[in-house]
Design an enzyme around this catalytic site. Structure first.
Site, PDB file in Angstrom:
ATOM      1  CB  SER A  34      -0.931  -0.155   1.307  1.00 22.14           C
ATOM      2  OG  SER A  34      -1.685   1.134   1.382  1.00 22.14           O
ATOM      3  N   GLY A  59      -3.642   4.274   1.311  1.00 22.75           N
ATOM      4  CA  GLY A  59      -4.086   3.866   2.678  1.00 22.75           C
ATOM      5  C   GLY A  59      -5.190   4.950   2.667  1.00 22.75           C
ATOM      6  CG  ASN A  82       7.161   7.222   3.273  1.00 19.04           C
ATOM      7  OD1 ASN A  82       6.079   7.358   3.562  1.00 19.04           O
ATOM      8  ND2 ASN A  82       7.544   5.882   3.671  1.00 19.04           N
ATOM      9  CG  ASN A 140      -1.316   1.689   8.414  1.00 19.83           C
ATOM     10  OD1 ASN A 140      -0.671   1.400   9.379  1.00 19.83           O
ATOM     11  ND2 ASN A 140      -0.916   2.733   7.560  1.00 19.83           N
ATOM     12  CB  CYS A 143      -2.649   5.361  12.433  1.00 15.68           C
ATOM     13  SG  CYS A 143      -2.568   5.004  10.770  1.00 15.68           S
ATOM     14  CG  ASN A 205       3.535   0.373   7.845  1.00 19.40           C
ATOM     15  OD1 ASN A 205       4.269   1.086   7.116  1.00 19.40           O
ATOM     16  ND2 ASN A 205       2.401   0.372   8.050  1.00 19.40           N
ATOM     17  N   GLY A 256       8.764  -6.088   2.943  1.00 15.87           N
ATOM     18  CA  GLY A 256       9.995  -5.453   3.384  1.00 15.87           C
ATOM     19  C   GLY A 256      11.362  -5.312   2.490  1.00 15.87           C
ATOM     20  N   GLY A 278       6.900  -3.120  -2.314  1.00 11.47           N
ATOM     21  CA  GLY A 278       6.617  -1.611  -2.139  1.00 11.47           C
ATOM     22  C   GLY A 278       7.445  -0.601  -2.971  1.00 11.47           C
TER      23      GLY A 278
HETATM   24  C1  LIG Z   1       6.082   6.192   0.011  1.00  9.53           C
HETATM   25  C2  LIG Z   1       5.483   5.164   0.701  1.00  9.53           C
HETATM   26  C3  LIG Z   1       3.910   5.551   1.006  1.00  9.53           C
HETATM   27  C4  LIG Z   1       3.428   4.312   1.964  1.00  9.53           C
HETATM   28  N1  LIG Z   1       2.107   4.454   2.231  1.00  9.53           N
HETATM   29  C5  LIG Z   1       1.631   3.412   3.108  1.00  9.53           C
HETATM   30  C6  LIG Z   1       0.298   3.423   3.521  1.00  9.53           C
HETATM   31  O1  LIG Z   1      -0.423   4.402   2.962  1.00  9.53           O
HETATM   32  N2  LIG Z   1      -0.441   2.449   4.038  1.00  9.53           N
HETATM   33  C7  LIG Z   1       0.309   1.385   4.675  1.00  9.53           C
HETATM   34  O2  LIG Z   1      -0.017   0.654   5.346  1.00  9.53           O
HETATM   35  N3  LIG Z   1       1.786   1.373   4.159  1.00  9.53           N
HETATM   36  C8  LIG Z   1       2.376   2.586   3.573  1.00  9.53           C
HETATM   37  N4  LIG Z   1       3.819   2.321   3.136  1.00  9.53           N
HETATM   38  C9  LIG Z   1       4.734   1.126   3.690  1.00  9.53           C
HETATM   39  C10 LIG Z   1       4.679  -0.001   2.600  1.00  9.53           C
HETATM   40  O3  LIG Z   1       3.117  -0.390   2.228  1.00  9.53           O
HETATM   41  C11 LIG Z   1       5.562  -1.193   3.034  1.00  9.53           C
HETATM   42  O4  LIG Z   1       4.839  -1.659   4.250  1.00  9.53           O
HETATM   43  C12 LIG Z   1       7.106  -0.718   3.369  1.00  9.53           C
HETATM   44  O5  LIG Z   1       7.204   0.137   2.501  1.00  9.53           O
HETATM   45  C13 LIG Z   1       7.995  -1.633   3.376  1.00  9.53           C
HETATM   46  O6  LIG Z   1       7.907  -2.310   2.041  1.00  9.53           O
HETATM   47  P1  LIG Z   1       9.263  -2.112   1.077  1.00  9.53           P
HETATM   48  O7  LIG Z   1      10.500  -2.173   1.674  1.00  9.53           O
HETATM   49  O8  LIG Z   1       8.993  -3.307  -0.094  1.00  9.53           O
HETATM   50  O9  LIG Z   1       8.956  -0.812   0.715  1.00  9.53           O
HETATM   51  C14 LIG Z   1       4.335   3.290   2.218  1.00  9.53           C
HETATM   52  C15 LIG Z   1       5.586   3.215   1.979  1.00  9.53           C
HETATM   53  C16 LIG Z   1       6.258   3.941   1.080  1.00  9.53           C
HETATM   54  C17 LIG Z   1       7.742   4.075   0.866  1.00  9.53           C
END
Ligand SMILES: Cc1cc2nc3c(=O)[nH]c(=O)nc-3n(C[C@H](O)[C@H](O)[C@H](O)COP(=O)(O)O)c2cc1C
Ligand SMILES: Cc1cc2nc3c(=O)[nH]c(=O)nc-3n(C[C@H](O)[C@H](O)[C@H](O)COP(=O)(O)OP(=O)(O)OC[C@H]3O[C@@H](n4cnc5c(N)ncnc54)[C@H](O)[C@@H]3O)c2cc1C
Ligand SMILES: Cc1cc2nc3c(=O)[nH]c(=O)nc-3n(C[C@H](O)[C@H](O)[C@H](O)COP(=O)(O)OP(=O)(O)OC[C@H]3O[C@@H](n4cnc5c(N)ncnc54)[C@H](O)[C@@H]3O)c2cc1C
Ligand SMILES: Cc1cc2nc3c(=O)[nH]c(=O)nc-3n(C[C@H](O)[C@H](O)[C@H](O)COP(=O)(O)O)c2cc1C
Ligand code: FES
Ligand code: FES
Lengths: 316, 285, 316, 285
Positions: A34, A59, A82, A140, A143, A205, A256, A278
């Site tokens: 997400s 989200g 981020n 999620n 928060c 997350n 992750g 992600g």
């Molecule tokens: C720019 C950005 C925005 C994200 N927004 C959300 C979100 O809205 N809701 C959520 O549950 N996780 C959010 N995440 C977390 C990702 O869903 C994921 O759990 C996290 O980035 C780890 O995975 P990755 O290492 O493959 O990026 C966000 C991550 C990034 C980088």
């Protein structure tokens, strides 16, 4: 993917990559994380949206959310920070402007959402229950609970159980609960979520991090701290998924730092039923397609007829 | 809009710390509009993790290596070496494998033809103005006001002149053209051509000054902005800029990558542009 | 180090890099992280041991410790996992074989140590109190308390306070307490340590991680999980140091992924009084020398006459 | 023992997947002993994070480029491309900047001169044996038993022959030399030269077999081991191997980097060498 030294005798038929999570059937175990895939549409030019296991949307909250001031992102060594601040269009605009496009795509849609109070969480859950195009939701809980002085739901087992219960009561869909890694013992939170009615767990997350510009002496993102994602966090994610898989009976989605099929396979081997990709979507908008292909190739090389044989096959 | 898995055709330093790279990209030119950009991937492996955004300087094509082959269509970028990514880019050679995502974003609206066109470029900010000038010159008188710190920051002026563009160079230290700020030149030109349309790209302080001047002269202004970007396609919401009338209650964030990078000045909230830059170290151009 | 765009007018005299932590005077704020520098001697061929702020020795226990089976280390993306298992020679051998060499070097020696029970912790503290060459000790509380079913001292405020109190009582030296990052709120542990009598805090120790060999389907280290270190963890470390600096009054030593002077400066700017360099010593045994030189260069460029002007100068 | 911040002199593929690299290292040769190794840093930036350990194949010197300059002393390594680090190494060119830490570790003890010397090399495991052979040949009859999967895994044999070493090649598939395991050849040689001293380097299964054979024949054996290494200087304790008489109560861990990589067979606990390898994916040689 480190092409194993020894010979491999490829099996004849194509391996089955299909998995099921909380009653949601997926063609393969690869879906976006997400917030890194918008509402799907943005990636259509680069990726076959029907070639991935599910679409997980940005989200969502009850009302539109402005998000944080800029700069919101900063690159770090093999990762990124981020602090978007969960900017989103809100439930109404989502249903009106984003869903119609997703309706046409033959891939289950999982809606990630959050709230600032128990009531908000429950209200969004109720709203999403009525939408046939929504195959399931991802909760999620990373928060702050504004009512409880902003302690993060996901970092306290009681608060976590409470919000999951509320949502469970209000929701008529499969419920995936997404855990925060910023805790002493993630298994405690995972079990609390399971007992409170979660159908599946997704983790992790982002890890909370910070970076400083040494010339301006300012934090590199306006919010000071942000969520660390990308390959840098993968070992922590694999460890936590390994722990959670042993702690709960419900399926676990591993997240992750997944950039390649090899990375995804690490999570499947420790017991994740599926994975989310992600940050890799930013590096290569076609990443998930290559990951699915790579997983299939690996299964052929290793004579695995059904991906489920691989899931949890860690040798200890 | 595609992800081109392609190769470098050429890559040379054109002025101290500034390089020009041509990248093979069949079909790219046909879809690219002035003011759009690409997300560039230096190499398949890390570092860097994220792609780097670069304006499209121009598109073109070279004769094929052998008879009967199609011409080699390319996209060309001009970049300033400022950090890790661009330092790695500088080391790329002909034939090295890279990836180009694009063309991305909303480009310039060329406005009514016949109208006086004033292009304002600060340093590397001149990049998106070349394709604009190229398509404007036929129908309108085009002037380029080009500013930089020193002579080294004044790029590709002769190429604009070859298009038939009137160019006016100014540098902070007077090492090339007239000494002073490009915005001073703009004031004079607007006094002379009150009905002109202005198109600007450059450091934020310059853009803020240009905006004030154009507002005062009541002339239409389009600006091309920079912001930190992760995805370049509107998915991460990392690149937002405040739109006019933005407030915590009525958020009006615009995506620089998708709704921009070119904006009409009146779309934006100029009140604290400088304080809350999309890019933290402030402008490097 | 990103050589700032704007001009800088170098100041005349050499900047002072000296700092003091818990009464220990250091020439500069750069010292090795325990376990990555052996007992100092190993690095003498590559580094001037009198050019660094202090020497921090490998984690010591009362009796010799065998450590874990192999493989003990695995490289990950911009990081490494280790599960050495705190192998060490024990107090007696340390005094007999390692101290004599260190005695000849004009740099304060800080001895990192641990125990498996409160009694062991206290006993080691008592033994070290009598040794004049030991300028101070660093207490590693990231160890399981065997008596309490192996819960890690450093992840529970009560347990942490208890062990710090015990050691404080037994110790006649400056006491630095080293925190584990694998906690929900590191400020709670930091405050507990401060109230229990710590003179300084060092953080962070390694993040627990895991990596899997997808061909053998085995964990890449025999101990399954290991401690993640290196540049990958720096953003998490900077965030935690930033939090701890605000939570306690005692000085904080920043640790985590420092490879260059620029990295070290991030920690100093958020408020660390000094830094420790770990994994970087493996990549370049001369790393600390270059980091000290780089910090000095930065001070000259930024017209900083005394490093203490820089410490905690983060702009928010 | 130093960290040489130096450059690559040459780097070529000598057999499919095997490369030979010469690295400028003034003064290195004077201090290096047979069986020692280096920690190699591919580039200043990541990846990879950690250095890679490589045995010293040989040291030597080239004539200077210009009159009056000193000869160019170098250290030479032979490496097999197996993963990320060695793949990056293969791409290095003359003049590229690299770092070499060394010479490190304890090398071979050459034993009594005049005695029959039998060197056993498996695949890339022959690397540390070349310098050993070079210093033995003067005083003792030296035989090299060289084994590999296929002909491609048999390296540098002619160089050993040029030293005056008797070489015996065997491959699993018979594509070069005799078909079968090098250990079979060893048995025959030991039957013929019961008083020989044996020096072995290669995959762990081969070393275990060699150890059994030498124990049975009661001949002295030295082995060169591989282990995962972070520091190479005895600081991280990542590279340990179990010494004879090791137990949880009486730990006898030896550092492969400092007390090794060459050990006398009787120093080691051979009981579960294979099960608990220093390197997890098992041998790649
Ligand atoms: C720019 C950005 C925005 C994200 N927004 C959300 C979100 O809205 N809701 C959520 O549950 N996780 C959010 N995440 C977390 C990702 O869903 C994921 O759990 C996290 O980035 C780890 O995975 P990755 O290492 O493959 O990026 C966000 C991550 C990034 C980088
Ligand atoms: C739409 C757009 C068009 C651009 N066009 C050009 C161009 O034509 N020529 C040119 O030289 N530069 C251009 N830039 C700026 C260019 O993207 C940065 O200079 C470049 O990303 C720096 O990368 P680095 O790794 O060398 O610098 P680093 O400082 O090491 O980069 C660190 C991070 O900050 C980001 N970053 C750094 N500076 C900027 C910046 N000014 N804008 C956005 N992100 C930045 C990088 O992308 C990276 O994520 C453009 C930026 C945008 C947003
Ligand atoms: C003392 C010593 C001498 C050696 N001499 C040679 C030689 O002369 N020629 C040669 O080709 N190889 C030699 N090796 C093995 C060589 O170090 C590895 O092949 C190399 O590190 C692989 O790196 P990689 O990144 O390509 O592989 P990857 O598998 O990507 O490496 C991942 C990690 O595992 C480590 N690793 C992988 N294989 C080995 C191994 N077999 N031994 C130790 N660490 C390993 C790497 O160093 C790295 O930390 C030697 C190893 C040791 C310990
Ligand atoms: C191989 C290795 C051994 C370590 N041993 C110890 C130890 O004995 N005691 C301790 O407190 N920390 C130990 N650590 C943790 C480091 O001191 C440091 O806290 C951690 O590595 C983070 O810093 P870095 O990223 O600079 O390596 C060890 C780390 C590594 C990599
Ligand atoms: S860069 Fe991701 S939304 Fe603009
Ligand atoms: S490699 Fe570090 S101790 Fe041997």
């Amino acid at each position: 993917m480190n092409n194993g030294q020894r010979q491999t005798k490829p099996s004849e038929r194509r391996p089955s990559l299909a998995v099921e999570i909380a009653g949601i059937r997926m063609k393969n175990p690869v879906m976006p994380a997400s917030g890194t895939f918008g509402y799907g549409e943005e990636f259509a030019p680069f990726l076959d949206l029907e070639g991935i296991g599910a679409i997980v949307t940005k989200g969502l909250s009850l009302r539109p959310k402005a998000g944080n001031p800029t700069p919101r992102i900063a690159e770090t060594v093999s990762g990124m920070l981020n602090a978007i601040g969960l900017q989103n269009v809100g439930v109404d605009a989502f249903v009106k402007h984003k869903l119609p496009y997703l309706r046409e795509i033959n891939t289950p849609v999982i809606v990630n959402f959050f709230g600032n109070t128990l009531e908000e969480y429950a209200e969004v859950a109720r709203r999403l229950s009525d939408i046939p195009e929504v195959a399931g939701v991802e909760l999620n809980i990373s928060c702050p609970n504004v009512k409880q002085g902003g302690i993060v739901f996901g970092t306290d087992p009681r608060a976590a159980a409470e919000v999951v219960k509320e949502v469970r009561r209000a929701l008529a869909k499969p419920l995936i609960v997404k855990l925060s890694p910023n805790v002493t013992d993630i298994t405690v939170i995972a079990r609390a979520a399971e007992e409170a009615g979660a159908d599946a767990i997704s983790c992790i997350n982002t890890l909370t991090g910070m970076a400083v510009d040494i010339r301006t002496r300012r934090p590199r993102i306006a919010n000071r701290t942000g969520g660390l994602s990308g390959p840098a966090i993968r070992p922590v994610a694999v460890r936590m998924v390994h722990q959670v898989v042993q702690a709960v009976k419900i399926p676990v989605i591993g997240i992750g730092g997944i950039m390649t099929a090899a990375d995804a396979l690490e999570f499947l081997i420790v017991g994740a039923t599926a994975v989310q990709v992600g940050t890799a979507n930013f590096v290569d908008p076609g990443a998930m397609g290559e990951i699915v292909a790579g997983i299939e190739r690996f299964c052929v090389e290793e004579n695995i007829g059904d991906i489920r044989e691989l899931i949890g096959s860690l040798k200890l | 809009m595609r992800n081109y898995k392609t190769i470098v055709l050429s890559n040379q330093e054109i002025s101290p710390g500034y390089c020009r790279m041509r990248i093979l990209a069949p079909g790219f030119g046909a879809t690219a509009r002035s003011g759009q950009f690409i997300m560039f991937r230096v190499q398949r492996s890390l570092p860097p993790l994220l792609r780097r955004p670069f304006g499209i300087f121009r598109t073109g094509s070279l004769p094929p290596d052998c008879e009967g082959q199609p011409p080699k269509e390319y996209v060309e970028i001009l970049y300033k070496v400022v950090g890790e990514g661009t330092s790695l880019m500088r080391r790329l050679h002909e034939g090295d494998r890279v990836e180009v995502l694009g063309p991305l974003g909303r480009g310039f609206d060329e406005g009514p033809s016949g109208e006086e066109k004033i292009l304002v470029g600060g340093g590397i900010g001149l990049v998106p103005l070349y394709m604009l000038a190229r398509s404007l010159v036929g129908a309108s008188p085009v002037r380029l006001l080009m500013g930089g710190r020193t002579r080294d920051d004044i790029l590709a002026v002769t190429e604009f002149e070859r298009l038939g563009v009137q160019t006016y160079v100014s540098t902070d230290d007077g090492s090339l053209g007239e000494e002073g700020l490009v915005t001073e030149v703009l004031k004079r030109k607007l006094a002379k051509y009150p009905g002109a349309g202005v198109y600007a790209c450059g450091p934020m302080p310059m853009l803020e000054a240009v905006q004030k001047i154009c507002a005062a002269h009541k002339v239409p202004l389009q600006v091309s902005l920079e912001a930190l970007m992760a995805c370049g396609v509107g998915a991460c919401l990392g690149c937002v800029v405040k739109g006019k009338g933005h407030s915590e209650e009525t958020p009006r964030y615009l995506c620089t990558c998708k709704e921009g990078p070119v904006f009409r000045a009146e779309q934006l909230d100029w009140s604290k542009m400088g304080e809350e830059p999309g890019y933290c170290e402030g402008c490097k151009s």
